[in-house]
Structures are given as C-alpha cells and as structure tokens.
Design an enzyme around this catalytic site. Structure first.
Site, PDB file in Angstrom:
ATOM      1  N   TYR A 142       0.820  -1.212   0.000  1.00 56.40           N
ATOM      2  CA  TYR A 142       0.000   0.000   0.000  1.00 56.40           C
ATOM      3  C   TYR A 142       0.858   1.268   0.000  1.00 56.40           C
ATOM      4  O   TYR A 142       0.359   2.367  -0.233  1.00 56.40           O
ATOM      5  CB  TYR A 142      -0.944   0.026   1.203  1.00 56.40           C
ATOM      6  CG  TYR A 142      -2.022  -1.042   1.163  1.00 56.40           C
ATOM      7  CD1 TYR A 142      -2.297  -1.762   0.003  1.00 56.40           C
ATOM      8  CD2 TYR A 142      -2.770  -1.336   2.292  1.00 56.40           C
ATOM      9  CE1 TYR A 142      -3.261  -2.745  -0.025  1.00 56.40           C
ATOM     10  CE2 TYR A 142      -3.757  -2.319   2.271  1.00 56.40           C
ATOM     11  CZ  TYR A 142      -3.992  -3.016   1.106  1.00 56.40           C
ATOM     12  OH  TYR A 142      -4.953  -3.987   1.080  1.00 56.40           O
ATOM     13  N   LYS A 193       3.553 -15.260   1.468  1.00 62.50           N
ATOM     14  CA  LYS A 193       3.554 -16.091   0.260  1.00 62.50           C
ATOM     15  C   LYS A 193       5.005 -16.325  -0.146  1.00 62.50           C
ATOM     16  O   LYS A 193       5.449 -15.898  -1.222  1.00 62.50           O
ATOM     17  CB  LYS A 193       2.760 -15.403  -0.862  1.00 62.50           C
ATOM     18  CG  LYS A 193       1.264 -15.359  -0.627  1.00 62.50           C
ATOM     19  CD  LYS A 193       0.584 -16.683  -0.923  1.00 62.50           C
ATOM     20  CE  LYS A 193       0.547 -16.946  -2.416  1.00 62.50           C
ATOM     21  NZ  LYS A 193       0.004 -18.298  -2.706  1.00 62.50           N
ATOM     22  N   ASP A 226      -2.630 -17.990   1.527  1.00 61.78           N
ATOM     23  CA  ASP A 226      -3.837 -18.580   0.909  1.00 61.78           C
ATOM     24  C   ASP A 226      -4.297 -19.793   1.706  1.00 61.78           C
ATOM     25  O   ASP A 226      -5.496 -19.968   1.965  1.00 61.78           O
ATOM     26  CB  ASP A 226      -3.596 -18.917  -0.569  1.00 61.78           C
ATOM     27  CG  ASP A 226      -2.329 -19.717  -0.814  1.00 61.78           C
ATOM     28  OD1 ASP A 226      -1.452 -19.750   0.080  1.00 61.78           O
ATOM     29  OD2 ASP A 226      -2.202 -20.320  -1.890  1.00 61.78           O
ATOM     30  N   ASP A 250      -5.023  -7.164   5.770  1.00 58.47           N
ATOM     31  CA  ASP A 250      -6.259  -6.462   5.440  1.00 58.47           C
ATOM     32  C   ASP A 250      -7.352  -7.498   5.137  1.00 58.47           C
ATOM     33  O   ASP A 250      -8.480  -7.431   5.665  1.00 58.47           O
ATOM     34  CB  ASP A 250      -5.981  -5.586   4.207  1.00 58.47           C
ATOM     35  CG  ASP A 250      -7.071  -4.576   3.940  1.00 58.47           C
ATOM     36  OD1 ASP A 250      -8.043  -4.548   4.705  1.00 58.47           O
ATOM     37  OD2 ASP A 250      -6.951  -3.827   2.965  1.00 58.47           O
ATOM     38  N   ASP A 254     -10.410  -9.225   7.887  1.00 62.51           N
ATOM     39  CA  ASP A 254     -11.836  -9.085   7.575  1.00 62.51           C
ATOM     40  C   ASP A 254     -12.527 -10.448   7.538  1.00 62.51           C
ATOM     41  O   ASP A 254     -13.671 -10.590   7.981  1.00 62.51           O
ATOM     42  CB  ASP A 254     -12.025  -8.389   6.219  1.00 62.51           C
ATOM     43  CG  ASP A 254     -12.095  -6.876   6.372  1.00 62.51           C
ATOM     44  OD1 ASP A 254     -11.846  -6.382   7.484  1.00 62.51           O
ATOM     45  OD2 ASP A 254     -12.393  -6.187   5.384  1.00 62.51           O
TER      46      ASP A 254
END
Ligand code: NAD
Length: 371
Positions: A142, A193, A226, A250, A254
């Site tokens: 970001y 990852k 993942d 992020d 959620d």
C-alpha cells in the site's frame, strides 16, 4: 500512578453516539474502580473538516502524540464524498496512523457464546473462538514505490504497486506479535507467500530469526497466506496469534472478523513504539465506519467502541483484569438478550437502543462487583 491521558475523537455519523456510551464506562471506572483519566475531546474526519477545513487539525495531531492513547469513533459520510482526496475524512485517520507510526494493527476475532448463531459458520466451529490477527500497518504494497498507472506506449496502460519490506519493519511487527502471544496462548503463526514472493521469503526468515533468538518459548509456525485463509474458515480455533503483512492482513482480518457475526462487535488497536513512559503509541477504534444509514437514530451498537476501550485498558494501561471485566459485562448483556437491531434475529422482540445497551453494560459492571 498518574491519570491515564486519553484523547477522545468521536468523529462522524454514529461515532459520537457510541462514544457517549464509552464515556459512561470511563466514568464508571473512575467512580467504582478508583481509576483516573485525563480526557481531552477533539474533532476528526468530516467534523474537523467542517470546523477547520482539514480532516485533522495540527493541534489535534499534537494532542494525539502527547496522549497515552487515542480513542476514535468513526469518520466519513456521504456529505464528504465529493471532497478532494487530500481533505477526505479518512485522511485524518491515515495521518494519525502515519505520524504516530502505528505499525502493529491488532484485530481480535472473539465469538461471544451468545452470538455464535450469528456467524455464517457452524456453532461448533466458532463458539468460544478467541484469536488475534496482527497486521503490519505502515508498509508493504500500500506504500511501496514505484507505484502508479503508466502508459505502455502501445496504446495500453500498466498499473504498478510495489511490495517492499525491510528487515527492521518485519522484526518490529514480529516482536509485537510475539509479545502478544506471550500474554495469550503462547502460539504464533506467521503468514506470507514465500512460495512466490521474495518479500515473503524475507518475511519468513526475519520472523523466524526473531523467534529463535528472542522468543524460544513461543510456538512459532509459518503458513502460506492462501492456505491460512482456508484454515481460518475451516477450523479457526487452531490459531492463537497470527502475524502477517499489510495486504494479507487487510484481507485475513476481515475474514476473521466475519467469523464472529456483526461489525458492531469488533474492536481494534493500532500500536507503535513505546515512549518514555513505557507505553506504546496507541489508537483504539471500532472496526466499523460511521454508518450514515443509521446515524442519529439511536440504533448503533456501542459494543465495538466499548470493547475498544477494553483493549486500551489491556494494552496501554496494563489493566487486563479490568478489560476482562468490560468484556464479561458485554457478554452478559448479550446473553440477557439486550441487543441493538444488528444483533437480533428477524422474529425476535424489540431491539434495544444505543443508550439502553450502554446502560445495561453499566448495570452489568455493577453486578460484577457484587453490588
Ligand atoms: P459502515 O461500517 O459504516 O457500515 C456498514 C453497515 O454496517 C451499515 O449497514 C451500518 O448501518 C452497519 N453498522 C456499522 N456499524 C454499526 C454499529 N455499530 N451498529 C449497528 N450497525 C452498524 O461502512 P460503510 O457503510 O461502508 O461506510 C460508511 C462511511 O464510513 C463511509 O464514509 C466510509 O468511508 C466510512 N468508514 C470509516 C471507517 C473508520 O472510521 N474507521 C471504517 C469504514 C468505513
């Protein structure tokens, strides 16, 4: 011990409504538990824009840096949607996070027993769930440079963002997560990852480095993000603390949030480096936004904001037992069926108002003293 210095920023929409209930809880701790708070209240978001033309005044920023902790309600609303990017309400929030250097974002996913049926998952998967996701908040894709949308000189365009992490950035958020694991169940799972991203390899190596040298007693594991997202919905209780980067955090936080039912129940904390007084720079806020659709109607659930105060007691003021007292009070109010509309099944009875739930939390706090 001096008074706890709190900067309270109610913000916009339902922010002031839910914060009014938090103020009652603070007053309860002053009168019934002998705590002293030095409270300053100020504007943020659209409210600050209306008063000063900016979403966070410099004076407010200075007060935030001087406070022991900042408690924020919510910012935003449709009336501010057309403002320039630089003065949008959310920029006030981002400025606070940036200038306080709040790099460690704590998002607990706790499923109160009384709400287990609100989750989209089966009751046995979520009942009693208590996990904590630590998201790196100030770096990663970001913020990484280069970024932008550029012409490819062949009539098309290229969108660019850069995932970038330094050793120091990874180690400091890892330490924050290890410390939290030490206070909780002693388990930390780091997610990245590393199979496809160099920044993921570095992340894994640095978290491992901190763990081996500084936290040998914490059970550290690594998981690809993942796979982690699948495990979060398959059997979330396998986790205690999860640490991950800004982007994965992020998304994963959620997902974890929704395991527990309603947005109106979710607190968060954002922590930075400890100052001279040993307390980290800190901001506490509900996960939800300003909910303009229900603002001013007495319908907002104040629990997320009240639970954010509980996090402040635990992480800024080392008052873990009193934080638990608040959490137990909220749980008992829910169990009694005193709930705002977001927590009622359609066929259920009348919803309670924001102030009724706040009042019931105070009653439950009184009951916790055997009064
Ligand atoms: P929102 O979280 O404000 O609302 C989403 C839905 O959840 C709405 O239906 C709302 O009524 C409901 N809801 C949220 N909090 C609730 C509570 N405490 N009690 C009962 N119901 C609740 O998200 P949104 O609608 O996408 O955004 C509204 C505004 O808030 C926008 O301006 C957005 O930018 C802003 N926002 C701010 C923050 C923040 O301040 N941290 C976070 C998210 C969104």
């Amino acid at each position: 011990m001096g008074a706890y210095k709190l900067l309270v920023l109610p913000g916009d929409g339902i922010g002031p409504e839910v914060m009014a209930e938090v103020a009652k809880v603070i007053r309860w701790f002053e009168s019934k538990r002998g705590m002293a708070f030095e409270i300053t209240e100020d504007l943020v978001g659209g409210a600050a824009y209306d008063a000063h033309g900016v979403p966070l005044h410099d004076d407010t920023m200075s007060k935030a840096l001087a406070a022991d902790a900042v408690l924020l309600g919510a910012v935003g609303g449709p009336e501010y949607d057309d403002l320039d990017f630089a003065v949008k309400p959310e920029r006030g929030l981002l400025r606070l996070r940036k200038e306080m250097d709040l790099y460690s974002n704590l998002r607990p996913a706790i499923c109160f027993d009384a709400l287990a049926d609100f989750s989209s998952l089966k009751r046995e998967v979520v009942a009693g769930l208590d996990i904590l996701i630590v998201r790196e908040l100030t770096s990663g894709v970001y913020f990484g440079e280069p970024r932008g949308i550029i012409d490819d000189n062949e009539g098309g365009r290229i969108g660019v963002n850069t995932q970038r992490y330094t050793t120091g950035e990874i180690r400091r958020v890892a330490r924050s997560a290890f410390e939290l694991a030490k206070r909780r169940g002693g388990k930390l799972c780091s997610m990245e990852k590393a199979n496809v991203m160099e920044s993921g390899i570095l992340w894994r190596e640095e978290v491992q480095w901190v763990g081996e040298r500084e936290y040998p007693d914490i059970e550290l594991s690594h998981m690809y993000a993942d796979a982690g997202s699948m495990q979060l919905v398959r059997w979330p209780k396998q986790f205690d603390v999860i640490v991950t980067d800004n982007l994965f955090g992020d998304i994963l936080s959620d997902t974890a949030a929704m395991l527990t039912g309603s947005l109106g129940m979710l607190p968060s904390a954002s922590l930075g480096e400890a100052g001279e007084n040993g307390r980290p720079k800190a901001m506490y806020e509900p996960v939800h936004g300003s909910a303009p659709d229900i603002a001013g109607q007495g319908k907002a659930n104040p629990c997320a904001c009240v639970l954010s105060l509980a996090m402040a007691l635990r992480y800024s003021f080392d008052e873990g037992d009193e934080a638990t007292r608040i959490e137990n009070a909220v749980e008992s109010v829910l169990a009694k069926g005193i709930r705002t509309a977001d927590l009622l099944q359609v066929e259920n009875s009348e919803p309670a108002s924001t102030t009724e739930v706040g009042g019931a939390i105070i009653d439950a706090l009184d009951e916790s003293l055997g009064a």
